[in-house]
Write an enzyme that holds these catalytic residues in place. Structure first.
Site, PDB file in Angstrom:
ATOM      1  N   ALA A 143       8.120   8.881  -0.577  1.00 42.67           N
ATOM      2  CA  ALA A 143       7.098   7.841  -0.606  1.00 42.67           C
ATOM      3  C   ALA A 143       5.808   8.405  -1.209  1.00 42.67           C
ATOM      4  CB  ALA A 143       6.889   7.288   0.807  1.00 42.67           C
ATOM      5  N   TYR A 144       4.705   8.376  -0.464  1.00 38.39           N
ATOM      6  CA  TYR A 144       3.411   8.849  -0.963  1.00 38.39           C
ATOM      7  C   TYR A 144       3.507  10.304  -1.422  1.00 38.39           C
ATOM      8  CZ  TYR A 144      -1.744   9.142  -1.011  1.00 38.39           C
ATOM      9  OH  TYR A 144      -3.057   9.289  -1.369  1.00 38.39           O
ATOM     10  N   LEU A 199       5.932  11.937  -2.817  1.00 38.41           N
ATOM     11  CA  LEU A 199       6.507  12.064  -4.159  1.00 38.41           C
ATOM     12  C   LEU A 199       5.493  11.638  -5.218  1.00 38.41           C
ATOM     13  CD1 LEU A 199       8.938  12.779  -5.892  1.00 38.41           C
ATOM     14  CD2 LEU A 199       9.801  10.468  -5.547  1.00 38.41           C
ATOM     15  N   SER A 200       4.728  10.587  -4.945  1.00 35.17           N
ATOM     16  CA  SER A 200       3.698  10.151  -5.884  1.00 35.17           C
ATOM     17  C   SER A 200       2.614  11.214  -6.056  1.00 35.17           C
ATOM     18  CB  SER A 200       3.059   8.844  -5.396  1.00 35.17           C
ATOM     19  OG  SER A 200       4.011   7.802  -5.351  1.00 35.17           O
ATOM     20  N   ASP A 256      -8.866  15.369  -3.231  1.00 34.12           N
ATOM     21  CA  ASP A 256      -9.011  13.985  -2.778  1.00 34.12           C
ATOM     22  C   ASP A 256      -8.450  13.812  -1.379  1.00 34.12           C
ATOM     23  OD1 ASP A 256     -10.246  13.167  -5.079  1.00 34.12           O
ATOM     24  OD2 ASP A 256      -8.534  12.073  -5.894  1.00 34.12           O
ATOM     25  N   ASP A 300      10.356  -2.113   2.664  1.00 35.47           N
ATOM     26  CA  ASP A 300      10.111  -0.872   3.395  1.00 35.47           C
ATOM     27  C   ASP A 300       8.884  -0.965   4.296  1.00 35.47           C
ATOM     28  OD1 ASP A 300      12.308   0.407   2.375  1.00 35.47           O
ATOM     29  OD2 ASP A 300      11.239   1.382   0.737  1.00 35.47           O
ATOM     30  N   GLY A 301       7.853  -1.680   3.849  1.00 33.28           N
ATOM     31  CA  GLY A 301       6.669  -1.838   4.686  1.00 33.28           C
ATOM     32  C   GLY A 301       6.986  -2.549   5.988  1.00 33.28           C
ATOM     33  N   ALA A 316      12.212  11.803   5.568  1.00 32.24           N
ATOM     34  CA  ALA A 316      12.333  10.373   5.268  1.00 32.24           C
ATOM     35  C   ALA A 316      11.156   9.876   4.459  1.00 32.24           C
ATOM     36  CB  ALA A 316      12.462   9.571   6.556  1.00 32.24           C
TER      37      ALA A 316
END
Length: 255
Positions: free
Chosen positions: A156-157, A159-160, A144, A44-45, A152
């Site tokens: 990724a981030y 969801l985390s 933070d 993905d990256g 899309a």
């Protein structure tokens, strides 16, 4: 989908480079600036890098997983590639545009396919003031950081950070706090895709914050504006049985 000319690009890993060598030998190769389809080999990256690199060409990109996660990739197979591309479904994405201003008076614009995130630079929490379409919605968020993501990028981030998963075609963006301290129970907001979000950093000299659009970072920002770029369309190709909408739906039922 026309497949008369295909370009192959690959991540700098042995497994991806070996796959590219074999595929070029089997199907031929056209330069990426002239090809009708680009096949990206990696994870993905690397797919994000490829999408950014050829965004201006508006050429469809078909990914095959030669990396780790491969959420944006199709299954890797060497055979029947022409037929797979011809039968692939097209997903069009609109990136986010970040306009970041620094405490020194500089400004920088960048595009993000997944998300634009703001992150504290030191041990001290960030203090953010949030406006949506010119209206102040949150006077102070101690955290933070925070992010705005596309559908899309919602898996990724976002969801985390415990943000919501957005179905493709939902017409929404997610605004998600990262480790919020105050208000502790605020979990973010769902916004229409046409919304403009502005983050103002309070006391940025004492509490410095970085802004990141996918992998473009701007340090020591004073305020950041984020909006969807409706003039830019990114075309991703997926096998019908593994389309992006189905993958995003499945993520909502993963234990």
């Amino acid at each position: 989908m026309q497949t008369d000319s295909i370009a192959f690009v690959a991540a700098d890993t042995k497994i991806a480079q070996d796959a590219m060598y074999r595929l070029k030998h089997r199907y031929g190769h056209t330069a990426p600036d002239k090809a009708e389809v680009i096949v990206a080999l990696g994870g993905d990256g690397f797919m994000l890098e490829t999408l950014h690199r050829y965004m201006g060409r508006k050429v469809p990109i078909y990914g095959m997983n030669r990396g780790t996660v491969g959420f944006l990739m199709n299954e890797f197979r060497e055979i029947d590639l022409i037929d797979r591309i011809a039968e692939a479904q097209t997903v069009e994405l609109n990136p986010l545009q970040m306009e970041a201003h620094t405490v020194s008076g500089e400004s920088l614009c960048a595009l993000a396919i997944n998300e634009v995130s703001l992150l504290r630079e030191t041990r001290q929490a960030a203090k953010l003031r949030i406006k949506v379409d010119g209206v102040e919605r949150l006077a102070e968020l101690v955290c933070d950081g925070a992010l705005v993501c596309t559908p899309a990028g919602s898996t990724a981030y976002n969801l985390s950070a415990h943000g919501p998963i957005l179905p493709m075609g939902s017409g929404l963006l997610a605004l998600t706090p990262i480790s919020p301290f105050r208000p502790r129970r605020w979990r973010g907001a769902l916004l229409p895709h046409g919304a403009e979000v502005v983050f103002h950093i309070e006391n940025p000299e004492k509490r410095p914050v970085s802004a990141v659009a996918d992998y473009t970072e701007v340090r020591d920002v004073s305020h950041v504006t984020i909006r969807e770029d409706r003039t830019m369309k990114i075309k991703l190709l997926f096998d019908p049985e593994h389309n992006l909408e189905e993958r995003i739906l499945k993520e909502q039922f993963v234990e």
